[in-house]
Design a protein around this motif. Structure first.
Motif, short mmCIF file in Angstrom:
data_model
loop_
_atom_site.label_atom_id
_atom_site.label_comp_id
_atom_site.label_asym_id
_atom_site.label_seq_id
_atom_site.Cartn_x
_atom_site.Cartn_y
_atom_site.Cartn_z
N CYS A 1 19.45 38.66 -122.48
CA CYS A 1 20.30 37.48 -122.71
C CYS A 1 19.69 36.58 -123.78
N ARG A 2 20.56 35.81 -124.42
CA ARG A 2 20.11 34.77 -125.34
C ARG A 2 19.41 33.69 -124.51
N SER A 3 18.23 33.27 -124.98
CA SER A 3 17.43 32.35 -124.16
C SER A 3 17.54 30.94 -124.71
N GLY A 4 17.86 30.02 -123.81
CA GLY A 4 18.02 28.62 -124.24
C GLY A 4 17.26 27.66 -123.36
N VAL A 5 16.90 26.53 -123.96
CA VAL A 5 16.28 25.43 -123.22
C VAL A 5 17.09 24.17 -123.48
N ALA A 6 17.41 23.47 -122.40
CA ALA A 6 18.14 22.20 -122.51
C ALA A 6 17.16 21.04 -122.32
N LEU A 7 17.40 19.98 -123.08
CA LEU A 7 16.59 18.76 -122.98
C LEU A 7 17.46 17.62 -122.48
N ASN A 8 17.01 16.95 -121.42
CA ASN A 8 17.68 15.73 -120.97
C ASN A 8 17.56 14.65 -122.05
N PRO A 9 18.40 13.63 -121.98
CA PRO A 9 18.36 12.60 -123.03
C PRO A 9 16.99 11.95 -123.25
N ILE B 1 21.61 32.37 -121.32
CA ILE B 1 21.22 31.55 -120.17
C ILE B 1 20.34 30.42 -120.69
N THR B 2 20.75 29.20 -120.35
CA THR B 2 19.99 28.01 -120.76
C THR B 2 19.45 27.34 -119.51
N VAL B 3 18.13 27.13 -119.50
CA VAL B 3 17.48 26.44 -118.38
C VAL B 3 17.05 25.06 -118.87
N HIS B 4 16.78 24.17 -117.92
CA HIS B 4 16.32 22.84 -118.31
C HIS B 4 14.81 22.80 -118.44
N PHE B 5 14.35 22.21 -119.53
CA PHE B 5 12.93 21.96 -119.73
C PHE B 5 12.32 21.28 -118.49
N GLU B 6 13.06 20.31 -117.96
CA GLU B 6 12.54 19.47 -116.86
C GLU B 6 12.47 20.23 -115.54
N ALA B 7 13.11 21.41 -115.48
CA ALA B 7 13.15 22.17 -114.22
C ALA B 7 12.19 23.36 -114.24
N CYS B 8 11.46 23.54 -115.34
CA CYS B 8 10.63 24.75 -115.49
C CYS B 8 9.16 24.40 -115.64
N THR B 9 8.36 24.77 -114.66
CA THR B 9 6.92 24.53 -114.75
C THR B 9 6.29 25.52 -115.72
N HIS B 10 6.82 26.75 -115.72
CA HIS B 10 6.27 27.80 -116.59
C HIS B 10 7.38 28.25 -117.54
N LEU B 11 7.71 27.37 -118.45
CA LEU B 11 8.86 27.60 -119.32
C LEU B 11 8.70 28.88 -120.15
N HIS B 12 7.51 29.14 -120.64
CA HIS B 12 7.31 30.34 -121.46
C HIS B 12 7.65 31.60 -120.67
N ARG B 13 7.20 31.63 -119.44
CA ARG B 13 7.48 32.79 -118.58
C ARG B 13 8.99 32.92 -118.33
N THR B 14 9.63 31.81 -118.08
CA THR B 14 11.08 31.83 -117.82
C THR B 14 11.85 32.34 -119.04
N ILE B 15 11.45 31.86 -120.22
CA ILE B 15 12.11 32.29 -121.46
C ILE B 15 11.93 33.80 -121.67
N GLN B 16 10.73 34.29 -121.44
CA GLN B 16 10.50 35.72 -121.60
C GLN B 16 11.35 36.50 -120.61
N ALA B 17 11.49 36.00 -119.40
CA ALA B 17 12.30 36.69 -118.37
C ALA B 17 13.76 36.76 -118.81
N ILE B 18 14.26 35.69 -119.39
CA ILE B 18 15.67 35.68 -119.86
C ILE B 18 15.84 36.74 -120.96
N LYS B 19 14.87 36.78 -121.86
CA LYS B 19 14.95 37.76 -122.96
C LYS B 19 14.88 39.19 -122.44
N GLU B 20 14.01 39.42 -121.48
CA GLU B 20 13.88 40.77 -120.92
C GLU B 20 15.16 41.24 -120.25
N LEU B 21 15.97 40.29 -119.81
CA LEU B 21 17.26 40.64 -119.20
C LEU B 21 18.32 40.92 -120.28
#
Ligand code: DX5
Ligand code: ZN
Length: 216
Positions: free
Chosen positions: A109-117, A87-107
């Protein structure tokens, strides 16, 4: 690591989705890229859970889910339960990115972050060790078939420098405007996962298009 190919089913024929997923199963594709757009984070709506279910039902390859949505935390569990491998989330859409990444890992899943141009790679400095994947958008997210932005090469260079010695197994994914014309240069610049929508699905021989991306 040899680079991976992740065809994006956004460019598939939705009237023949099973046929197109089965083509991917037989092809040299490594992952199946699934683009979820909410019409808020990006100016387009793609598809949601029923289409994901239909893809999952026939797919024999891992599903690489790219969430172009606001507040992705609300849906992580459901995407994981529905068969997302990554699951890849957007950097620009996550206020608490660290928490979101940990949540993906706890599920699990491979954790990803996308960067807009326009988002600098340097913004990942304090989280790079926690990530399994960074997706560099090489078009503005929202639509398939757009023109590749060449500043992507500079960002790949920056990401290689940032991750070196800190996360050497990082998946470095490029998404948007990828095809025969740039695959070699992208791999040389450090990309190890390439998403391809239109260059695959508009080809007369789609399996061959994937094979050519895999063996440039
Ligand atoms: C764009 C999506 C991409 C898209 C790529 O917002 O994230 O994955 O499907 O399509 P092409 O390869 O046609 O640029
Ligand atoms: Zn995508």
């Amino acid at each position: 690591m040899n680079h991976l190919i992740a065809p994006s089913i956004l460019a598939a024929d939705f009237g023949n989705l099973q046929r197109d997923v089965e083509m991917l199963n037989r092809s040299e594709a490594d992952w199946i890229h699934v683009d979820i757009m909410d019409g808020v984070f990006v100016p387009n709506i793609s598809y949601g859970f029923p289409v994901l279910d239909a893809v999952k039902k026939h797919a024999k390859k891992p599903l690489d889910v790219h969430l172009m949505i606001v507040d992705p935390d609300r849906y992580l569990k459901e995407f994981s339960e529905k068969g997302a491998d990554g699951i890849t989330v957007h950097f620009e859409a996550c206020t608490h990115l660290h928490r979101t990444i940990q949540a993906i890992k706890e599920l699990g899943c491979r954790s990803g972050v996308a960067l807009n141009p326009h988002t600098p790679v340097a913004f990942l400095d304090d989280i790079i060790e926690d990530l399994d994947l960074v997706l560099i958008m090489s078009v503005n997210p929202g639509f398939g078939g757009q023109k590749f932005i060449s500043n992507t090469y500079k960002k790949l260079h920056d990401l290689k420098a940032l991750s070196k010695g800190r996360n050497d197994n990082l998946f470095i994914e490029v998404d948007g405007g990828v095809g025969d014309q740039n695959v070699k240069e992208l791999v040389t610049a450090g990309a190890n996962v390439l998403v391809a929508g239109n260059s695959v699905f508009s080809a007369s021989d789609q399996s061959l298009a994937i094979k050519n991306l895999k063996n440039p």
